[in-house]
Write a protein that holds these residues in place. Structure first.
Motif, short mmCIF file in Angstrom:
data_model
loop_
_atom_site.label_atom_id
_atom_site.label_comp_id
_atom_site.label_asym_id
_atom_site.label_seq_id
_atom_site.Cartn_x
_atom_site.Cartn_y
_atom_site.Cartn_z
N ARG A 7 49.66 34.62 39.12
CA ARG A 7 50.82 34.29 39.94
C ARG A 7 51.83 33.53 39.09
O ARG A 7 51.45 32.66 38.30
N TRP B 230 55.23 34.59 42.57
CA TRP B 230 55.38 36.03 42.43
C TRP B 230 54.13 36.65 41.83
O TRP B 230 53.47 36.06 40.98
N THR B 231 53.84 37.88 42.28
CA THR B 231 52.76 38.66 41.69
C THR B 231 53.36 39.60 40.64
O THR B 231 54.58 39.82 40.59
N GLN C 26 55.26 42.61 42.22
CA GLN C 26 56.58 42.22 42.71
C GLN C 26 57.58 42.15 41.57
O GLN C 26 58.72 42.59 41.70
N ALA D 290 58.64 45.53 40.38
CA ALA D 290 59.48 46.27 41.32
C ALA D 290 60.96 45.95 41.18
O ALA D 290 61.81 46.67 41.73
#
Length: 257
Positions: free
Chosen positions: A112, A125-126, A129, A132
């Motif tokens: 993370r 945030w991962t 994500q 993307a």
């Protein structure tokens, strides 16, 4: 050259050996030429060369001046040279303050990206994500303060896009990074917003390999190599000077090319 503070004493030139990182950087940038002698340091700063702490203070003063001048000259719209994909070194050169065998892989599924400081949305945030978001690729030269370089191809999220997405205060002075290998670093906001500053997740056509910063590393075309931390785990936006791993050891903070 004899010290003007104690004319009867010839200073030990070995005093400068403890400050090689700063001296090497100052020489590389042309602030001093042909090697720095104790006599030249006295002429530049008036320091008492018989006191190692005074030498350190004098060198740091020159380095801070260097940083300030670079910051004033930095053009946030000027792009660094780019290269054809055929010149990408595969794999990239490993560089760290420890051996490649000591790299501890990061679990990308559990990873993370933590956020703090002057940021509106601090939710972590991962990796999916981050992947993307709009991606940019660049083929640029990595330049190490030690004198070697290589051309690498990097793909990732422009840091500016990420900072805008999380509601970071773009008027803040610094963006700081923590990493899985305890290698804190930081950059000025102008560099963070530069179009060739990426949160890189790929090298060439492949995901970053473990030794080169998986899952996310910083990659900039406008800074020396040691300003590009790998295995990033947290980002902070702040007005308080955050320093860095190498800066604490005497390397300049701005470190622009």
């Amino acid at each position: 050259m004899r010290s003007p503070f104690r004319p009867d004493v010839v200073p030990d030139a070995a005093i400068l050996d403890d400050h090689k990182p700063l001296i090497r950087d100052l020489e590389r940038r042309g602030l001093i030429r042909g090697g720095l002698s104790l006599g030249a340091l006295v002429m530049l700063t008036g320091c008492d060369v018989d006191r190692p702490k005074a030498v350190e203070t004098a060198l740091l003063a020159i380095s801070r001046l260097n940083d300030g001048v670079q910051a004033l000259l930095f053009d946030p719209n000027k792009l660094a040279p780019t290269y054809p994909a055929s010149m990408i070194l595969r794999p990239p050169k490993f560089n760290a303050y420890y051996d490649v065998m000591d790299v501890k892989p990061v679990d990308g599924a559990a990873w993370r990206l933590e956020l703090s400081g002057l940021i509106a949305d601090k939710r972590p945030w991962t990796l999916p994500q981050l992947q993307a978001l709009p991606q940019t690729s660049m083929v640029i030269k990595h330049i190490c303060v030690e004198g070697w370089s290589y051309i690498g191809g990097w793909t990732g999220v422009p840091l500016r896009i990420f900072l805008e997405r999380i509601g970071a205060d773009l008027r803040a002075r610094y963006v700081a990074f923590r990493t899985a290998d305890d290698y804190p670093s930081s950059i000025d906001m102008a560099t963070a917003l530069h179009p060739q500053t990426l949160l890189a997740t790929r090298y060439g056509d492949d995901l970053l390999a473990d030794p080169f910063g998986y899952p996310v590393r910083l990659r900039m075309a406008t800074k020396l190599g040691y300003k590009n931390p790998k295995w990033i785990t947290a980002i902070e936006v702040t007005n308080d000077y955050p320093g860095g791993y190498w800066e604490a050891k005497g390397f300049p903070w701005f470190a622009g090319l």
